[in-house]
Design an enzyme around this catalytic site. Structure first.
Site, PDB file in Angstrom:
ATOM      1  N   LYS A  34       0.827  -1.214   0.000  1.00 15.85           N
ATOM      2  CA  LYS A  34       0.000   0.000   0.000  1.00 15.85           C
ATOM      3  C   LYS A  34       0.860   1.262   0.000  1.00 15.85           C
ATOM      4  O   LYS A  34       0.437   2.312  -0.499  1.00 15.85           O
ATOM      5  CB  LYS A  34      -0.959   0.007   1.183  1.00 15.85           C
ATOM      6  CG  LYS A  34      -0.297  -0.025   2.555  1.00 15.85           C
ATOM      7  CD  LYS A  34      -1.342  -0.095   3.648  1.00 15.85           C
ATOM      8  CE  LYS A  34      -0.700  -0.234   5.021  1.00 15.85           C
ATOM      9  NZ  LYS A  34      -1.712  -0.323   6.100  1.00 15.85           N
ATOM     10  N   ARG A 129      -8.224  -2.604  17.110  1.00 11.26           N
ATOM     11  CA  ARG A 129      -8.605  -2.173  15.779  1.00 11.26           C
ATOM     12  C   ARG A 129      -9.589  -3.230  15.284  1.00 11.26           C
ATOM     13  O   ARG A 129     -10.554  -3.543  15.967  1.00 11.26           O
ATOM     14  CB  ARG A 129      -7.382  -1.998  14.861  1.00 11.26           C
ATOM     15  CG  ARG A 129      -7.659  -1.054  13.694  1.00 11.26           C
ATOM     16  CD  ARG A 129      -6.451  -0.818  12.819  1.00 11.26           C
ATOM     17  NE  ARG A 129      -6.121  -2.000  12.024  1.00 11.26           N
ATOM     18  CZ  ARG A 129      -5.225  -2.007  11.033  1.00 11.26           C
ATOM     19  NH1 ARG A 129      -4.572  -0.898  10.732  1.00 11.26           N
ATOM     20  NH2 ARG A 129      -4.978  -3.111  10.355  1.00 11.26           N
TER      21      ARG A 129
END
Length: 357
Positions: A34, A129
């Site tokens: 990414k 998360r």
């Protein structure tokens, strides 16, 4: 125009270092790409290094990867959004999931595309998360196993991505125990136990990763050689894969403090005047890069450590070269190292050129 370089030799070195490490331990891994923000030249080079699996969190990047290398297995490393389901199935061979409803949508779309979509179920181990709480895991799996066109490829966890919770042997053993419980209850083999990201590499080097963990996703350490426990570079790895280069467009001796009535600048900063420096003169270089290009400057580190930051506006960066160990002139290039988040900002900027060296 400022430009960002990727050093092919250094990245190749880091890739081979990690490949040897994981091979030695009998584990597999996938580069997390990414950071490259879908830049085709950079992606083409990384895909030459190895093409078994790659990870990304942006569908547009996975689409580019599939165009460049259709054979590579792509992993979407965050829970899919409802409106992305069609393209998740189209461009991602595997996706990370935490919601039964989402996996049901994936199942339905995979049926329409005549595919089997593989899922990795993420488990919460404390960083808070994404991840299913352990108490709900068995009921969750019971429903997922009944869905058509879905194959559970593994389980996984994320640590140190939000709250800073570091991985430990105990947490990884807990992940392995979840795998064993699922296999025992449902008589199903869980192929992959993906233990985490770059933060796991130091534990692997020290030999304290439990045997049941067999897969990793590595981005920051691949590109920066980072030991996220010690906040330094892992011995034997390179930290010079990326370099930011910017040209000097002005050099002038000026007072070291501003003069006149002061108010907040466009960034909302209000300078404090040090009256003891009113008579000081500073030699300043202005560079052709600013906050519009990189959003922040606190992640930049001049390779020439005799240089000091003064400040930045939307279009220009000011460097104090008074005590520089070399004579600079207009047109010279000043180069910087960045950290991971800094490189992400630079890669995402269309105003900065990207070059392979």
């Amino acid at each position: 125009m400022a430009y960002f370089t990727l050093n092919k030799a250094s990245l190749t070195h880091n890739y081979r270092f990690l490949q040897q490490l994981f091979n030695k331990e009998g584990m597999t891994w996938a580069p997390v790409l990414k950071l490259l923000c879908g830049h085709e030249k950079y992606l083409e080079f990384v895909l030459l290094l190895g093409d078994e699996q790659v990870c990304d969190a942006r569908l547009s990047n996975l689409k580019t990867i599939k165009k460049l290398k259709p054979s590579v297995e792509t992993i979407y490393i965050k829970p899919p959004a409802k409106r992305s389901i069609k393209n998740i199935v189209k461009y991602a061979d595997v996706s990370f999931n935490t919601e039964y409803t989402t996996i049901k949508w994936l199942s339905e779309e995979a049926g329409r595309q005549n595919k089997i979509h593989r899922v990795i179920i993420m488990i919460e181990l404390g960083d808070l998360r994404e991840g299913i709480m352990g108490d709900h895991l068995m009921d969750f799996y019971e429903k997922v196993f009944e869905l058509p066109n879905i194959k559970v490829a593994g389980i996984g966890t994320n640590l140190n991505c939000l709250s800073g919770v570091m991985p430990s042997k105990d947490k990884l053993i807990q992940l392995c125990l979840y795998e064993q419980l699922i296999e025992a209850k449902f008589n199903r083999k869980i192929e992959g136990v993906t233990g985490g990201s770059s933060v796991m590499v130091p534990l692997l080097i020290k030999g304290i990763v439990p045997e049941g963990i067999n897969h990793f996703r590595v981005g920051e350490t691949l590109f920066f050689g980072t030991d996220l426990f010690e906040n330094n570079t892992i011995e034997g790895m390179k930290d010079d894969v990326f370099t930011l280069h910017s040209e000097i467009i002005e050099i002038t001796e000026k007072p070291s403090v501003p003069y006149g009535k002061l108010d907040k600048n466009p960034s909302g900063e209000l300078f404090e005047i040090d009256e003891t420096k009113f008579t000081e003169i500073q030699k300043r270089a202005i560079l052709d890069i600013g906050l519009l290009d990189i959003s922040k400057v606190d992640f930049l580190k001049p390779i020439n450590t005799s240089l000091n930051f003064v400040g930045a506006s939307s279009d220009m960066l000011i460097i104090d070269i008074t005590n520089a160990n070399r004579a600079y002139k207009v047109g010279d290039i000043i180069s910087f190292r960045t950290d991971y988040m800094g490189a992400l900002r630079v890669m995402n900027s269309e105003y900065i050129g990207k070059r392979l060296i």
